[in-house]
Motif scaffolding. Sequence first.
Motif, mmCIF file in Angstrom:
data_model
loop_
_atom_site.group_PDB
_atom_site.id
_atom_site.type_symbol
_atom_site.label_atom_id
_atom_site.label_comp_id
_atom_site.label_asym_id
_atom_site.label_seq_id
_atom_site.Cartn_x
_atom_site.Cartn_y
_atom_site.Cartn_z
ATOM 1 N N SER A 1 -4.749 -2.267 -2.961
ATOM 2 C CA SER A 1 -3.823 -1.454 -2.451
ATOM 3 C C SER A 1 -2.566 -1.095 -3.426
ATOM 4 C CB SER A 1 -3.263 -2.297 -1.291
ATOM 5 O OG SER A 1 -2.110 -1.425 -0.889
ATOM 6 N N ILE A 2 -1.990 -2.309 -4.400
ATOM 7 C CA ILE A 2 -1.239 -1.909 -5.399
ATOM 8 C C ILE A 2 -1.593 -1.024 -6.207
ATOM 9 C CG2 ILE A 2 0.249 -3.324 -7.033
ATOM 10 C CD1 ILE A 2 0.099 -5.664 -5.306
ATOM 11 N N ALA A 3 -2.876 -1.321 -6.901
ATOM 12 C CA ALA A 3 -3.118 -0.267 -7.823
ATOM 13 C C ALA A 3 -3.278 1.174 -7.231
ATOM 14 C CB ALA A 3 -4.829 -0.608 -8.225
ATOM 15 N N SER A 4 -3.829 1.436 -5.899
ATOM 16 C CA SER A 4 -3.856 2.684 -5.262
ATOM 17 C C SER A 4 -2.519 3.354 -5.301
ATOM 18 C CB SER A 4 -4.468 2.845 -4.032
ATOM 19 O OG SER A 4 -5.984 2.121 -4.174
ATOM 20 N N ALA A 5 -1.451 2.401 -4.936
ATOM 21 C CA ALA A 5 -0.208 2.954 -4.715
ATOM 22 C C ALA A 5 0.527 3.341 -6.144
ATOM 23 C CB ALA A 5 0.976 1.922 -4.335
ATOM 24 N N HIS A 6 -0.109 3.028 -7.070
ATOM 25 C CA HIS A 6 0.425 3.375 -8.711
ATOM 26 C C HIS A 6 -0.170 4.695 -9.038
ATOM 27 C CE1 HIS A 6 2.385 -0.629 -8.789
ATOM 28 N NE2 HIS A 6 3.461 -0.035 -9.718
ATOM 29 N N GLY B 1 0.742 -1.113 -0.192
ATOM 30 C CA GLY B 1 0.103 0.091 0.017
ATOM 31 C C GLY B 1 0.819 1.078 0.100
ATOM 32 N N GLN B 2 2.029 0.938 0.114
ATOM 33 C CA GLN B 2 2.806 2.433 0.126
ATOM 34 C C GLN B 2 3.233 2.796 -1.161
ATOM 35 O OE1 GLN B 2 6.706 0.977 2.041
ATOM 36 N NE2 GLN B 2 5.841 0.626 4.018
ATOM 37 N N ASP B 3 3.280 4.165 -1.423
ATOM 38 C CA ASP B 3 3.451 4.771 -2.585
ATOM 39 C C ASP B 3 4.544 4.434 -3.461
ATOM 40 O OD1 ASP B 3 1.089 6.553 -2.308
ATOM 41 O OD2 ASP B 3 2.239 8.131 -1.308
ATOM 42 N N VAL B 4 4.491 4.149 -4.698
ATOM 43 C CA VAL B 4 5.615 3.710 -5.615
ATOM 44 C C VAL B 4 6.558 4.800 -5.904
ATOM 45 C CG1 VAL B 4 6.091 2.844 -7.781
ATOM 46 C CG2 VAL B 4 3.859 1.948 -6.794
ATOM 47 N N SER B 5 7.754 4.894 -5.584
ATOM 48 C CA SER B 5 8.497 5.621 -5.877
ATOM 49 C C SER B 5 9.610 5.308 -6.883
ATOM 50 C CB SER B 5 9.613 5.919 -4.479
ATOM 51 O OG SER B 5 10.237 4.487 -4.301
ATOM 52 N N GLU B 6 9.771 4.135 -7.236
ATOM 53 C CA GLU B 6 10.625 3.972 -8.538
ATOM 54 C C GLU B 6 10.039 2.972 -9.356
ATOM 55 O OE1 GLU B 6 14.382 2.078 -7.285
ATOM 56 O OE2 GLU B 6 14.953 3.677 -6.040
ATOM 57 N N THR C 1 3.341 -2.215 -23.154
ATOM 58 C CA THR C 1 4.353 -2.022 -22.427
ATOM 59 C C THR C 1 4.026 -0.537 -21.483
ATOM 60 O OG1 THR C 1 5.867 -2.495 -24.146
ATOM 61 C CG2 THR C 1 6.781 -1.122 -22.417
ATOM 62 N N PHE C 2 4.194 -0.516 -20.161
ATOM 63 C CA PHE C 2 3.923 0.634 -19.227
ATOM 64 C C PHE C 2 4.990 0.467 -18.318
ATOM 65 C CE2 PHE C 2 1.672 -3.295 -18.348
ATOM 66 C CZ PHE C 2 1.698 -3.491 -17.017
ATOM 67 N N ARG C 3 4.687 1.496 -17.253
ATOM 68 C CA ARG C 3 5.551 1.855 -16.125
ATOM 69 C C ARG C 3 4.826 1.233 -14.881
ATOM 70 N NH1 ARG C 3 9.959 4.668 -16.587
ATOM 71 N NH2 ARG C 3 9.638 5.521 -14.908
ATOM 72 N N ALA C 4 5.782 0.482 -14.131
ATOM 73 C CA ALA C 4 5.148 0.001 -13.007
ATOM 74 C C ALA C 4 6.321 -0.438 -11.938
ATOM 75 C CB ALA C 4 4.381 -1.058 -12.954
ATOM 76 N N ASP C 5 6.105 -0.614 -10.752
ATOM 77 C CA ASP C 5 7.067 -1.437 -9.770
ATOM 78 C C ASP C 5 6.823 -2.769 -10.114
ATOM 79 O OD1 ASP C 5 7.603 -2.888 -7.540
ATOM 80 O OD2 ASP C 5 8.040 -1.041 -6.332
ATOM 81 N N GLN C 6 7.841 -3.300 -10.734
ATOM 82 C CA GLN C 6 7.825 -4.821 -11.107
ATOM 83 C C GLN C 6 7.204 -5.686 -9.968
ATOM 84 O OE1 GLN C 6 9.891 -7.693 -14.261
ATOM 85 N NE2 GLN C 6 10.738 -5.628 -13.778
ATOM 86 N N ASP D 1 -5.653 4.382 -16.081
ATOM 87 C CA ASP D 1 -4.798 5.540 -15.725
ATOM 88 C C ASP D 1 -3.217 4.844 -15.663
ATOM 89 O OD1 ASP D 1 -6.817 7.408 -15.767
ATOM 90 O OD2 ASP D 1 -6.927 7.253 -13.516
ATOM 91 N N VAL D 2 -2.813 3.995 -16.518
ATOM 92 C CA VAL D 2 -1.555 3.204 -16.550
ATOM 93 C C VAL D 2 -0.835 4.256 -17.501
ATOM 94 C CG1 VAL D 2 -0.217 1.319 -17.236
ATOM 95 C CG2 VAL D 2 -2.335 1.059 -15.891
#
Length: 408
Positions: A378-383, A233-238, A269-274, A403-404
């Motif tokens: 939670s993972i979706a919200s963090a992104h 649930g923590q915000d994604v930083s990288e 192809t998109f950006r995410a915390d893998q 919103d990816v």
Amino acid sequence: MTDTELDADEARQQLYATMKSDLPFEDKAERALSIGTTYLGVERGYINKIDQETDYWKTIASTDREDGVAPPGTRLDLNKTYCRRTLREDDSIALHDAPNQGWADDVAYEEHGLRCYHGTTIEVAGEPYGTVCFSSDGRRSAPFTEEETMFAELVARLLEHELERQRTEAKIARLDRFAGAVSHDLRNPLNVAMGRLEMEREKRDTENLRVATSALDRMEDLITDVLTMARQGQDVSEMESVSLASITEGCWDSIRSPDSELRGVGDLTFRADQDRLKQLFENLFRNSVEHGSTSSRTGSGDSVEHGSTSDRQRTEDSTLVRADTGVTITVGALADGDGFFVADDGPGIPESDRQAVLEPGYSTGDEGIGLGLAIVDSIASAHDWELTITESDAGGTRFEIRDVITNE
């Protein structure tokens, strides 16, 4: 260009009143932008979410309607907008007559023809988030004054604060839900273990030892799940660029069931915390497999019961691989390119339960504590992604994530 209908004091009063209201962010933003367009004497105002690494540019709030220049949801190539220059500048960019201010050869003017533009960068969590812009197709009769620029920047700062507040409230809400699940579900198995162990100290009964051991094992599983949920649930930083096809194939290898199949789809192809993205897909796949096949409906509580062997069709380009007794899972890009979906061919989730299944503690079985889909949410919200649950074409469940930030 219309004449200014508000003076600075009136505009500020209306702006402050709007931002103090209890309206949802989208309504606050639209009203704030509308006040700005009236005061500045321009045709439109909009907020854009931007990712400079992928040239992603998307309007998230606007005074334009669907048939306008930049209604909500509009996506452009950042490199062909004035905003690319706004992000590089320390101050706002103010153009009242772009071609006569040395911008005639700029790619943004050549692409969109906007003669009037005022843009200010906004930041969220200390990082560039996007821009607040005001523009018109035609030239403005006079340059933006210092007072007008200060007002446009005030709008940007207030909207920036609102985005920060929205993110903080979402984080607090997630933590509150996690704490509720922990306080209730960890205490029960712990009390069982303690009670059984006390009995064993008196009776030395082997069955009680087994029960106590089972309860303690369950407590360990609960702790693992809750810690996972808090971490996800923590915000994604990288973030990094990921391939939908590659990551889902890898996740399916760890979940693979002999009776169930993953449906092959086109790539995105998109950006995410893998690491977190893998957890998201594994939870969704496990949710379908554990309750979707006719041979494995054992009632794991971290899943929601949906999935079957029914036939299905989808409009997305893919090749169907059928499962004889299990569930077929389809993964692919959304038709508008704004994200991806995961769907199965089961009986689905009733519309009345689709919000509840994302809450910690929702369970259809006796074993788990119902955190599987809560972790997905939670993972979706963090992104900063939007997760919705709908019905698949075959009557099963379809998870859509929007919103990816895609690499176009």
